[in-house]
Design an enzyme around this catalytic site. Sequence first.
Site, PDB file in Angstrom:
ATOM      1  N   THR A  63      -8.379   6.749  -1.716  1.00  0.00           N
ATOM      2  CA  THR A  63      -9.742   6.231  -1.823  1.00  0.00           C
ATOM      3  C   THR A  63     -10.738   7.364  -1.570  1.00  0.00           C
ATOM      4  O   THR A  63     -11.863   7.311  -2.056  1.00  0.00           O
ATOM      5  CB  THR A  63      -9.986   5.085  -0.813  1.00  0.00           C
ATOM      6  OG1 THR A  63      -9.423   5.454   0.451  1.00  0.00           O
ATOM      7  CG2 THR A  63      -9.356   3.803  -1.295  1.00  0.00           C
ATOM      8  N   HIS A 119       0.800  -1.232   0.000  1.00  0.00           N
ATOM      9  CA  HIS A 119       0.000   0.000   0.000  1.00  0.00           C
ATOM     10  C   HIS A 119       0.827   1.275   0.000  1.00  0.00           C
ATOM     11  O   HIS A 119       0.318   2.333   0.380  1.00  0.00           O
ATOM     12  CB  HIS A 119      -0.912   0.048   1.231  1.00  0.00           C
ATOM     13  CG  HIS A 119      -1.982  -0.988   1.252  1.00  0.00           C
ATOM     14  ND1 HIS A 119      -3.246  -0.749   0.763  1.00  0.00           N
ATOM     15  CD2 HIS A 119      -1.976  -2.257   1.690  1.00  0.00           C
ATOM     16  CE1 HIS A 119      -3.981  -1.843   0.927  1.00  0.00           C
ATOM     17  NE2 HIS A 119      -3.227  -2.775   1.487  1.00  0.00           N
ATOM     18  N   LYS A 157     -14.449   8.542  -3.384  1.00  0.00           N
ATOM     19  CA  LYS A 157     -15.684   8.907  -2.669  1.00  0.00           C
ATOM     20  C   LYS A 157     -16.213  10.258  -3.155  1.00  0.00           C
ATOM     21  O   LYS A 157     -17.420  10.436  -3.336  1.00  0.00           O
ATOM     22  CB  LYS A 157     -15.425   8.950  -1.154  1.00  0.00           C
ATOM     23  CG  LYS A 157     -15.089   7.580  -0.576  1.00  0.00           C
ATOM     24  CD  LYS A 157     -14.500   7.648   0.827  1.00  0.00           C
ATOM     25  CE  LYS A 157     -13.826   6.317   1.157  1.00  0.00           C
ATOM     26  NZ  LYS A 157     -12.928   6.388   2.329  1.00  0.00           N
ATOM     27  N   LYS A 206      -7.735  14.181   4.523  1.00  0.00           N
ATOM     28  CA  LYS A 206      -6.882  12.990   4.475  1.00  0.00           C
ATOM     29  C   LYS A 206      -5.861  13.131   5.605  1.00  0.00           C
ATOM     30  O   LYS A 206      -5.764  14.205   6.208  1.00  0.00           O
ATOM     31  CB  LYS A 206      -6.157  12.876   3.132  1.00  0.00           C
ATOM     32  CG  LYS A 206      -5.495  14.195   2.691  1.00  0.00           C
ATOM     33  CD  LYS A 206      -4.971  14.150   1.256  1.00  0.00           C
ATOM     34  CE  LYS A 206      -6.024  14.275   0.185  1.00  0.00           C
ATOM     35  NZ  LYS A 206      -6.317  13.064  -0.537  1.00  0.00           N
ATOM     36  N   ARG A 207      -5.073  12.076   5.898  1.00  0.00           N
ATOM     37  CA  ARG A 207      -4.026  12.225   6.911  1.00  0.00           C
ATOM     38  C   ARG A 207      -3.059  13.329   6.497  1.00  0.00           C
ATOM     39  O   ARG A 207      -2.882  13.587   5.311  1.00  0.00           O
ATOM     40  CB  ARG A 207      -3.272  10.899   7.086  1.00  0.00           C
ATOM     41  CG  ARG A 207      -4.011   9.896   7.935  1.00  0.00           C
ATOM     42  CD  ARG A 207      -4.284  10.394   9.337  1.00  0.00           C
ATOM     43  NE  ARG A 207      -3.079  10.383  10.135  1.00  0.00           N
ATOM     44  CZ  ARG A 207      -2.778   9.467  11.058  1.00  0.00           C
ATOM     45  NH1 ARG A 207      -3.620   8.480  11.303  1.00  0.00           N
ATOM     46  NH2 ARG A 207      -1.660   9.549  11.755  1.00  0.00           N
ATOM     47  N   LYS A 254       1.387  14.406   0.676  1.00  0.00           N
ATOM     48  CA  LYS A 254       0.027  14.735   0.223  1.00  0.00           C
ATOM     49  C   LYS A 254      -0.113  16.234  -0.069  1.00  0.00           C
ATOM     50  O   LYS A 254      -1.038  16.667  -0.715  1.00  0.00           O
ATOM     51  CB  LYS A 254      -1.000  14.301   1.270  1.00  0.00           C
ATOM     52  CG  LYS A 254      -1.058  12.782   1.473  1.00  0.00           C
ATOM     53  CD  LYS A 254      -2.063  12.410   2.541  1.00  0.00           C
ATOM     54  CE  LYS A 254      -2.047  10.938   2.924  1.00  0.00           C
ATOM     55  NZ  LYS A 254      -2.798  10.070   1.984  1.00  0.00           N
TER      56      LYS A 254
HETATM   57  C1  26V Z   1       3.440   4.978   6.068  1.00  0.00           C
HETATM   58  C2  26V Z   1       4.414   5.927   5.987  1.00  0.00           C
HETATM   59  C3  26V Z   1       5.647   5.729   6.710  1.00  0.00           C
HETATM   60  C4  26V Z   1       6.775   6.622   6.307  1.00  0.00           C
HETATM   61  C5  26V Z   1       6.384   8.011   5.948  1.00  0.00           C
HETATM   62  C6  26V Z   1       5.180   8.133   5.105  1.00  0.00           C
HETATM   63  C7  26V Z   1       4.192   7.063   5.234  1.00  0.00           C
HETATM   64  C8  26V Z   1       3.014   7.208   4.589  1.00  0.00           C
HETATM   65  C9  26V Z   1       2.034   6.269   4.686  1.00  0.00           C
HETATM   66  C10 26V Z   1       2.258   5.146   5.424  1.00  0.00           C
HETATM   67  C11 26V Z   1       1.165   4.148   5.532  1.00  0.00           C
HETATM   68  C12 26V Z   1       1.269   3.137   4.483  1.00  0.00           C
HETATM   69  C13 26V Z   1       0.055   2.300   4.387  1.00  0.00           C
HETATM   70  C14 26V Z   1      -1.148   3.074   3.920  1.00  0.00           C
HETATM   71  O1  26V Z   1      -1.969   3.495   4.700  1.00  0.00           O
HETATM   72  N1  26V Z   1      -1.289   3.243   2.623  1.00  0.00           N
HETATM   73  C15 26V Z   1      -2.461   3.832   2.020  1.00  0.00           C
HETATM   74  O2  26V Z   1      -3.278   2.759   1.597  1.00  0.00           O
HETATM   75  C16 26V Z   1      -4.469   3.193   0.959  1.00  0.00           C
HETATM   76  C17 26V Z   1      -5.278   1.968   0.661  1.00  0.00           C
HETATM   77  O3  26V Z   1      -4.627   1.185  -0.284  1.00  0.00           O
HETATM   78  C18 26V Z   1      -4.139   3.988  -0.281  1.00  0.00           C
HETATM   79  O4  26V Z   1      -5.330   4.433  -0.864  1.00  0.00           O
HETATM   80  C19 26V Z   1      -3.235   5.158   0.064  1.00  0.00           C
HETATM   81  O5  26V Z   1      -2.827   5.807  -1.120  1.00  0.00           O
HETATM   82  C20 26V Z   1      -2.026   4.673   0.840  1.00  0.00           C
HETATM   83  O6  26V Z   1      -1.257   5.760   1.312  1.00  0.00           O
END
Ligand code: 26V
Length: 853
Positions: free
Chosen positions: A698, A397, A702, A588-589, A594
Amino acid sequence: MTHETDFHDDSRTVGETPEMATSVTGPQFEPTHERALTPAVGPARDVDGFVRQFLRELNYTQGVPLSRSTLNDQYLALARTVRHYLMQGWIRTGKRRRDAGDKVIGYLSAEYLLGRQLDNALLAAGLEDIAREAMKECGLDVDLLRSQEIEPGLGNGGLGRLAACFVDSLATMDVSCIGYGIRYEYGIFKQTFEDGRQVEVPDSWLALGSPWEFPQPDRAVQIDFGGHTERYTGDDGRERTRWVPAWDVQAVPYHLLVPGYRNGVVNTLRLWSAKATNAFDLQLFNQGDYAEAVRAQTFAENITKVLYPEDSTPQGRELRLQQQYFFVAASIKDFIRHTLPADFDLHRLPERIAFQLNDTHPVIAIPELMRILVDEHDFEWDEAWDVTKQCFDYTCHTLLPEALEVWPVDLLGRLLPRHLEIVYRLNEDFLARVREQFDGDEVRARRMSMVQENPVRAIRMAHLATVAATKVNGVAELHSQLLRDKVLPDFSEMWPDKFTNVTNGVTPRRFVRIANPGMSELVTEAIGEGWLTDLERLRELEPFADDAAFRERFRAVKAGNKERLRQLLHHRDGIDLPEGHLLDVMVKRLHEYKRQSLKLLHVVSLYQRLLSDEVDPESTTPRTVVFGAKAAPGYFMAKETIALINAVAATIDADERVAGRLAIAFPANYNVTLAETLIPAADLSEQISLAGKEASGTGNMKFALNGALTIGTDDGANVEIRQLVGDDNFFLFGMTEPRVAELQAKGYVPGDVYASSPRLKSAIDFLASGEATGGDPSRAAAVVDDLLSSDRFMALADFDAYVEAQEKVEATYADTEAWTRSAILNVARSGFFSSDRSMRDYLDRIWNVSARS
Ligand code: 26V
């Protein structure tokens, strides 16, 4: 309220039929053992039956008469009443699946961001009208009761919400699925603002009762940790290994219902809660050492105490690894012990289960299954590997290299010594294959190894997952391509067929039907029923885009949704949204990639434009920008960005000169519940990540499905949204991913961009001067300094293009009919983004299972 409805009374006869009379005197049991498993009759499916069940719950479970009940009592009784109507479906579904020996999808996810349960349960059970009437009969307002629910926020953001959408779709499609996860006592923190800065408050979602879960303490399993391993020779003379753990905890399952949409199917979410094996040491307790007596309990129960809110820095935190092992070990054990028949031959395990690894969080399940097969079931190593490989598929992801999880070997060895040994052995075998296939290419072997050597020796969970999994998928076309080409290129060269794409989707039940009842009704009126489970049928709306009367009604729905949002924000946050504005939403987060900072620079630029003499304010489009975002508590720049947005918002809000033309609203604690009111009200959807960084997104789906137009980069699923809705109905801007890579390679200097763009320079100078932050330049310092010195995600490089695209937005918005036409076409052409379609893709391309519907 009438006296009649105050207390449940079994003798009540008003309008009663004989069936109802039996239904209210409790479950009827048939004589045979088999039938006794299923209550013969649930509560009657009418207003009277509902009222009776509701009062029964209120009186006998909550222990209060209606006249003395609180709103929370009433909510709990209502929830339990709805739950009653789902029970028969749940029991029947379970039995049917066990009898058929269906292959089960075991969705392994550390997060499920479920959102409120009551709305969805009412919709799934088709009880909305009955519940409304029944509550009215009791003198209550169903909407007020619905708003009492605290959503279970057992996830961080997109990944957790995706899991929740997927289990909804699988139930709706009648696919056998168990969602395995963690029952965090505290979910994602509640965000508040103090002086504009984020302050995190614990989310005690269980505090007022949790009517949706069923604890199953009698099905608890023991989970081991620590200790060492020993070699020994078995009775058959074979060398074996045994894990001698040092400590253990109990994993107690809690069931949540996952109802399909009006099909009687109810699947299960099985969330694990940690409990100490021995509650406390009675001897110590009797000696008066109370704290020490409960220490073990506290220690064990910490495992599922809280969700990690850190999606910015997945550090090597021991508790997080404990959580991961805890829930996957419990899930595998439970599946083998309770879901499979007692005498099941584990060589045939892949016929009965496909474990889907939702990112790397559950990947420790791979060595765990190997351990079970080899150490506990006497499988030969190769035989066990052959079975294990067939049982797992892996979804990645992310694209950010720093987001790929690694676990230091000293930590893993301490916590799970046998698993570390197994990973080493798997890696040895794997690297031997790599060397064989690629002429002893050592550099490649090092790149592909499951073990990284620097900066510390650690296990690369994504490599382990990729080697073991039958299929590896990304979550949007572009992401899957970049996964193959950039993140895991050696692996895709070795196994080209292993890699595939499944573009994410969202459940239209929650995010269209529940969130946007007005539009749903309009759609049904136009194209008939059935689209909610066959979302491609929204295509039939296309001709209505050219129908002026339909457009008018579509606009009226949007206006109603905006009004609903105004009411909500007024009561929830004390925010008064101006009327008649273009509603521009970025939720979003908070992450640098982003680029909330890019949106903020645009707002500042709009503010400057209004203050200048260049334009007549009356000629500009009145706009309200809504932000919603949580920052990981330890993510400095994200928190600074939040504080800065709030400071700019306060400044603009206080400035009479721009009143009525520009506003920023930043409601605290953006969550699924707020999204459900916010998204349907939006005109413009902000999807402005740096190309090549957002795996899919996602929220973008929406918004499109609710008739917002997107302003976005060529990133993640934006690419597919634009292809489907058409260039004319999407505001594209910014560098493409190859251009980003090129600029990065060349050496990106944000200062050069700043110097060469007058509008950008002016906005940044304005921010830096403190004019946008109430005269206090320190408020903007951290963000501005970072943008000018490193700007890792190239916000400055895309600024001019972004502002230009926003000018196009304004021009289009000024043409109300053209805008509405585009909005309708966005809805009509976004049916692809149903999570039902995503699930069909997983079934076809990954799980090799067919849906029943
Ligand atoms: C982890 C990290 C760690 C290092 C710094 C930046 C960062 C950013 C995001 C994450 C989380 C990774 C997992 C996640 O939540 N991915 C999200 O998954 C969604 C469902 O597939 C997708 O729509 C998003 O684009 C994706 O960021």
